[in-house]
Design an enzyme around this catalytic site. Structure first.
Site, short mmCIF file in Angstrom:
data_model
loop_
_atom_site.label_atom_id
_atom_site.label_comp_id
_atom_site.label_asym_id
_atom_site.label_seq_id
_atom_site.Cartn_x
_atom_site.Cartn_y
_atom_site.Cartn_z
N ASN A 84 -49.75 -10.16 -51.84
CA ASN A 84 -50.18 -11.08 -50.76
C ASN A 84 -49.29 -11.73 -50.21
O ASN A 84 -48.18 -12.15 -50.36
CB ASN A 84 -50.89 -12.03 -51.59
CG ASN A 84 -51.35 -12.86 -50.32
OD1 ASN A 84 -50.99 -12.67 -49.43
ND2 ASN A 84 -52.34 -14.75 -50.75
N TRP A 85 -49.21 -10.86 -48.99
CA TRP A 85 -48.49 -10.94 -47.91
C TRP A 85 -48.42 -12.13 -46.97
O TRP A 85 -47.25 -12.95 -46.45
CB TRP A 85 -48.18 -9.67 -46.54
CG TRP A 85 -47.46 -8.41 -47.23
CD1 TRP A 85 -47.33 -7.66 -48.95
CD2 TRP A 85 -47.43 -7.17 -46.64
NE1 TRP A 85 -46.73 -6.55 -48.75
CE2 TRP A 85 -47.33 -6.13 -47.43
CE3 TRP A 85 -47.69 -7.32 -46.11
CZ2 TRP A 85 -47.12 -4.96 -47.39
CZ3 TRP A 85 -47.56 -5.26 -44.50
CH2 TRP A 85 -46.85 -4.51 -45.65
N LYS A 86 -49.35 -12.84 -46.69
CA LYS A 86 -50.01 -14.10 -46.28
C LYS A 86 -49.70 -13.91 -44.95
O LYS A 86 -50.08 -12.91 -44.64
CB LYS A 86 -48.75 -14.88 -46.79
CG LYS A 86 -49.44 -15.50 -48.56
CD LYS A 86 -48.91 -16.56 -48.83
CE LYS A 86 -48.62 -16.91 -50.50
NZ LYS A 86 -48.25 -18.10 -51.18
N HIS A 112 -58.39 -17.96 -51.35
CA HIS A 112 -56.75 -18.60 -52.18
C HIS A 112 -56.67 -20.24 -52.13
O HIS A 112 -57.27 -20.60 -50.92
CB HIS A 112 -55.71 -17.61 -50.95
CG HIS A 112 -54.77 -17.70 -51.17
ND1 HIS A 112 -53.76 -18.67 -51.01
CD2 HIS A 112 -53.39 -17.13 -52.19
CE1 HIS A 112 -52.35 -18.54 -51.83
NE2 HIS A 112 -52.46 -17.56 -52.54
N GLU A 117 -54.63 -21.60 -50.17
CA GLU A 117 -53.59 -21.91 -48.95
C GLU A 117 -54.81 -22.01 -48.08
O GLU A 117 -55.43 -23.17 -46.98
CB GLU A 117 -52.58 -20.68 -49.01
CG GLU A 117 -51.13 -21.07 -49.17
CD GLU A 117 -51.12 -20.05 -49.59
OE1 GLU A 117 -50.95 -19.18 -48.30
OE2 GLU A 117 -49.38 -19.91 -50.37
N GLU A 166 -54.10 -19.19 -59.97
CA GLU A 166 -52.91 -19.54 -59.39
C GLU A 166 -52.85 -21.28 -59.25
O GLU A 166 -53.24 -21.36 -58.65
CB GLU A 166 -53.01 -18.42 -57.23
CG GLU A 166 -53.37 -17.35 -57.62
CD GLU A 166 -52.61 -17.24 -56.30
OE1 GLU A 166 -51.20 -16.48 -56.19
OE2 GLU A 166 -52.68 -17.39 -54.89
N GLY A 185 -45.26 -20.40 -54.22
CA GLY A 185 -43.49 -21.27 -53.04
C GLY A 185 -42.62 -21.50 -53.71
O GLY A 185 -41.99 -22.43 -53.04
N SER A 200 -45.19 -17.46 -58.33
CA SER A 200 -43.49 -17.40 -58.85
C SER A 200 -43.42 -16.70 -59.25
O SER A 200 -42.74 -16.36 -59.63
CB SER A 200 -42.84 -19.13 -59.10
OG SER A 200 -42.93 -19.77 -57.37
N GLY A 207 -46.72 -13.73 -54.04
CA GLY A 207 -46.71 -14.37 -53.07
C GLY A 207 -44.66 -13.50 -52.74
O GLY A 207 -44.55 -12.00 -51.91
N GLY A 208 -44.25 -14.28 -52.18
CA GLY A 208 -42.98 -13.93 -51.87
C GLY A 208 -42.24 -12.58 -52.72
O GLY A 208 -41.14 -11.86 -51.22
P1 13P Z 1 -45.55 -16.86 -54.38
O1 13P Z 1 -45.72 -15.69 -55.18
O2 13P Z 1 -44.64 -16.93 -53.06
O3 13P Z 1 -45.94 -18.09 -55.60
O4 13P Z 1 -47.66 -16.76 -53.88
C1 13P Z 1 -48.16 -16.54 -54.37
C2 13P Z 1 -49.55 -16.40 -54.32
O5 13P Z 1 -49.62 -17.60 -53.51
C3 13P Z 1 -50.23 -15.09 -53.88
O6 13P Z 1 -51.48 -14.98 -53.78
#
Ligand code: 13P
Length: 249
Positions: free
Chosen positions: A9-11, A94, A96, A166, A172, A213, A234-235
């Site tokens: 998930n590149w966000k 998500h 967010e 999640e 994050g 994470s 994510g990251g």
């Molecule tokens: P991180 O891997 O950066 O913690 O993000 C997880 C995430 O929100 C994937 O959708």
């Protein structure tokens, strides 16, 4: 029975130039992966991602979709638009989106239905906050989110749906759920699916990822757990080598 699926998930990261460089690096690194590989990119990168991954084992997803086919919804994107681009998956709900953009279980459900009706495969995100975990409300929160997301979804659609568990406190933050915590919580979600549909549906049709994470260091431990069918990353999905190491956990 349940094929592992690792999705990035590149966000809100990566311009088209960044996308070109990242995917060019990623293609050879994951070419022999056993897991299903998906990258979910910002809308502006989708066309580039679809074009570059043609003929590879990398599939492309969007990060949201609106429920209407078209109309006066400034800033939104429809399922039909994504399908026309060649997009296969879409992240829905998500945390967010829920935290910052007012997404609710009801809007998640509407988006899931629209995605399925157009042939997109939803990755539905659920997860509790730290406050909710500390108050002992994990099951209550997840059951409500699952019931909301799956309202009016029939059992024959389940094999097109992925759930991503999640925990908000792990996103994050560098703070991963322990593999036992992740496994046990995903078991709660799978039990609820058995309850809503059938034991076989929960056991064999629905794949449930862990997200929060997840990185090259912890991926193999998490993926070794019986309930964890994949990861939403994510990251660590923003660097080709890191993401490939998670993909090949
Ligand atoms: P991180 O891997 O950066 O913690 O993000 C997880 C995430 O929100 C994937 O959708």
């Amino acid at each position: 029975m349940r094929r592992p699926i690792i999705a990035g998930n590149w966000k809100m990261n990566n311009t088209i130039a960044d996308t070109k460089a990242l995917i060019a690096d990623l293609i050879p690194l994951v070419a022999d992966a056993e897991a299903e590989v998906v990258i979910c990119t910002p809308y502006t990168d989708l066309a580039t991602a679809v074009e570059m991954t043609k003929g590879t084992n990398i599939k492309v997803g969007a990060e949201n979709v609106h429920w209407a086919e078209k109309g006066a919804f400034t800033g939104e994107i429809s399922a039909k638009m994504l399908v026309e681009l060649g997009v296969e998956y879409v992240i829905i709900g998500h945390s967010e989106r829920r935290q910052y953009f007012g997404e609710t279980d009801e809007t998640v459900n509407k988006r899931v239905k629209a995605a399925l009706a157009s042939g997109l495969k939803p990755i539905i995100c659920v997860g509790e906050s730290l406050e909710e975990r500390e108050a002992g409300k994990v099951e209550e929160v997840l059951v409500k989110q699952v019931e909301g997301a799956f309202a009016d979804i029939t059992a024959d659609e389940l094999d097109k749906i992925v759930i991503a568990y999640e925990p908000i406190w792990a996103i994050g933050t560098g703070k991963t759920a322990t593999k036992e915590e992740a496994n046990d919580t995903i078991a709660i979600i799978r039990n609820k699916m058995a309850d809503l549909y059938c034991a076989d549906c929960a056991e064999n049709k629905v794949r449930i990822q862990y997200g929060g994470s997840m990185n090259p260091k912890n991926a193999s431990d998490l993926m070794a757990m019986p309930q964890i069918d994949g990861g939403l990353i994510g990251g660590a999905s923003l660097k080709a080598v890191d993401f490939s190491q998670v993909v090949k956990y």
